[in-house]
Scaffold this active site. Structure first.
Site, PDB file in Angstrom:
ATOM      1  N   LYS A  35       0.842  -1.202   0.000  1.00 23.63           N
ATOM      2  CA  LYS A  35       0.000   0.000   0.000  1.00 23.63           C
ATOM      3  C   LYS A  35       0.879   1.255   0.000  1.00 23.63           C
ATOM      4  CE  LYS A  35      -0.508  -0.400   4.976  1.00 23.63           C
ATOM      5  NZ  LYS A  35      -1.156   0.280   6.064  1.00 23.63           N
ATOM      6  N   ARG A 129      -9.038   0.234  16.498  1.00 22.52           N
ATOM      7  CA  ARG A 129      -9.155   1.144  15.367  1.00 22.52           C
ATOM      8  C   ARG A 129     -10.338   0.627  14.547  1.00 22.52           C
ATOM      9  NH1 ARG A 129      -3.602   1.826  11.985  1.00 22.52           N
ATOM     10  NH2 ARG A 129      -4.269  -0.249  11.382  1.00 22.52           N
ATOM     11  N   TYR A 254      16.967  29.580   7.438  1.00 21.22           N
ATOM     12  CA  TYR A 254      15.807  30.194   8.091  1.00 21.22           C
ATOM     13  C   TYR A 254      15.951  30.141   9.609  1.00 21.22           C
ATOM     14  CZ  TYR A 254      13.144  30.155   3.714  1.00 21.22           C
ATOM     15  OH  TYR A 254      12.689  30.377   2.447  1.00 21.22           O
ATOM     16  N   MET A 302      12.524  24.220   1.777  1.00 24.84           N
ATOM     17  CA  MET A 302      11.674  23.446   0.867  1.00 24.84           C
ATOM     18  C   MET A 302      12.493  22.706  -0.189  1.00 24.84           C
ATOM     19  SD  MET A 302       8.472  24.683  -1.504  1.00 24.84           S
ATOM     20  CE  MET A 302       7.578  25.439  -0.190  1.00 24.84           C
TER      21      MET A 302
END
Ligand SMILES: Cc1ncc(COP(=O)(O)O)c(C=O)c1O
Length: 360
Positions: A35, A129, A254, A302
């Site tokens: 998956k 769940r 940053y 990024m």
């Protein structure tokens, strides 16, 4: 100039990890879990290799199963989260999938089925769940068996804490599942995820469901895939696009979170959180530059990260960098970033091309 950031996928390593899973659970058949785009490695190429080895593939969504069938894969497919709406049933039937069911709501639409769909019952043994409560499994099974078009083939449950070998939850879940099994001796059973392959005793079930171990990540806390004899499958790599000297006291990136204590050499690598490299990786996270383990400095941007090149002063523009793979383990980076290899591997963004080697 093409970007050099890419994920190389070693399909021979994938196959070797699958065979290791088989060795660890020799009495069981296996559903190889592919998956989430084969845990980020590319669904179709991964499934093609595993289809030659496994008894069954497991996916989460009908869309993933559809992709497998479109790729010509004819191996049995278990749909781990089952169907969500009535319109799923004809697709499930046409694609010959085996949905896992946990609720009466999922039966809407099944009455219109022509053929016979094999289904699994998801049992809640403690994960809380999805899953039918243990005391309700018999009634749920009976309801499914009165439904024309459905054939109950097995019982399935999922561990909550198998990553921690000392957690008593695992034994409680096994005992709970055993009680359910005892009432349905003619059904097949599936419980073991990757972690359970490393438990003692070995998994005792008809079907195992290995996921992360196939991709070389550790399913156990406090260790790494290679320490468990698994091979890295994804090698995430990039290159240096700039080198600069930093004077003592200068900061990087940053937030100016990292400040050079002494004059040093720094490299900029063309990968960032836009590629799936974790933004939470702190200064000090290992990054291999030309095979030398260096360290990340400053915040992940990024599209870029900065590395301290003291361990590789010969680095220059174009020097290859490995973010995880052979020199730096994906489990190691995950640990530094406060997450697990599952998240890093599935999080490599579509911007990063996957290239494949081996598998033939
Ligand atoms: C139901 C189910 N079975 C098996 C697996 C495989 O687990 P792992 O990747 O820990 O082996 C998963 C993964 O999340 C799952 O949801």
């Amino acid at each position: 100039m093409p970007r050099h950031t890419r994920a190389r996928i070693d399909l021979d390593a994938l196959r070797s990890n699958f065979r290791k899973a088989r060795q660890l659970a020799p009495e069981s058949a296996s559903m190889a879990v592919v998956k989430a785009d084969g845990y980020g490695h590319g669904l179709e190429p991964v499934a093609r290799v595993l289809a030659g080895e496994t008894d069954c593939l497991a996916v989460a969504t009908v869309g993933e199963a559809q992709r497998l069938r479109d790729a010509g894969i004819t191996t049995a497919i278990v749909l781990l989260e089952g169907v969500h709406e009535a319109a799923d049933w004809p697709v499930v039937s046409a694609l010959e999938l085996q949905p896992v069911l946990h609720s009466y709501h999922q039966l809407a639409g099944a009455e219109a089925l022509n053929g016979e769909v094999p289904v699994w019952i998801k049992c809640n043994t403690g994960m809380n769940r999805l899953g039918v409560a243990p005391q309700e499994v018999a009634a749920f099974r009976q309801r499914l068996e009165t439904q024309p078009g459905l054939r109950v083939v097995g019982l399935l449950s999922h561990y909550a804490c198998a990553d921690d070998l000392s957690d008593p939850m695992t034994r409680r879940q096994q005992a709970c599942f055993q009680r359910i099994r005892d009432d349905h001796p003619e059904l097949q059973v599936s419980l073991a995820n990757s972690a359970a392959h490393f438990h003692d005793p070995a998994p005792d079930c008809d079907w195992t469901r290995p996921g992360i171990m196939l991709y070389g990540g550790t399913p156990l806390i406090g260790t790494t895939g290679p320490a468990l004899g698994l091979q890295p499958v994804m090698i995430l790599e990039s290159r240096i696009i700039a080198v600069r000297e930093l004077a003592a006291g200068e900061s990087v990136g940053y937030g100016a979170t990292w400040v050079a204590e002494a004059d040093c050499l720094m490299g900029i690598v063309e990968i960032g959180y836009g590629d799936g490299y974790p933004r939470h990786a702190p200064s000090g996270t290992p990054v291999a530059v030309a095979g030398h383990r260096c360290r990340l400095i400053g915040r992940v941007s990024m599209d870029m990260i900065a590395v301290d090149l003291s361990q590789c002063p010969e680095a220059e523009t174009g020097t290859p960098v490995e973010l995880w793979g052979h020199h730096v383990g994906v489990d190691e980076v995950a640990g530094m970033a406060g997450t697990i290899s599952y998240e890093l591997l599935t999080g490599v963004s579509p911007r990063v091309p996957r290239t494949y080697l081996g598998g033939g």
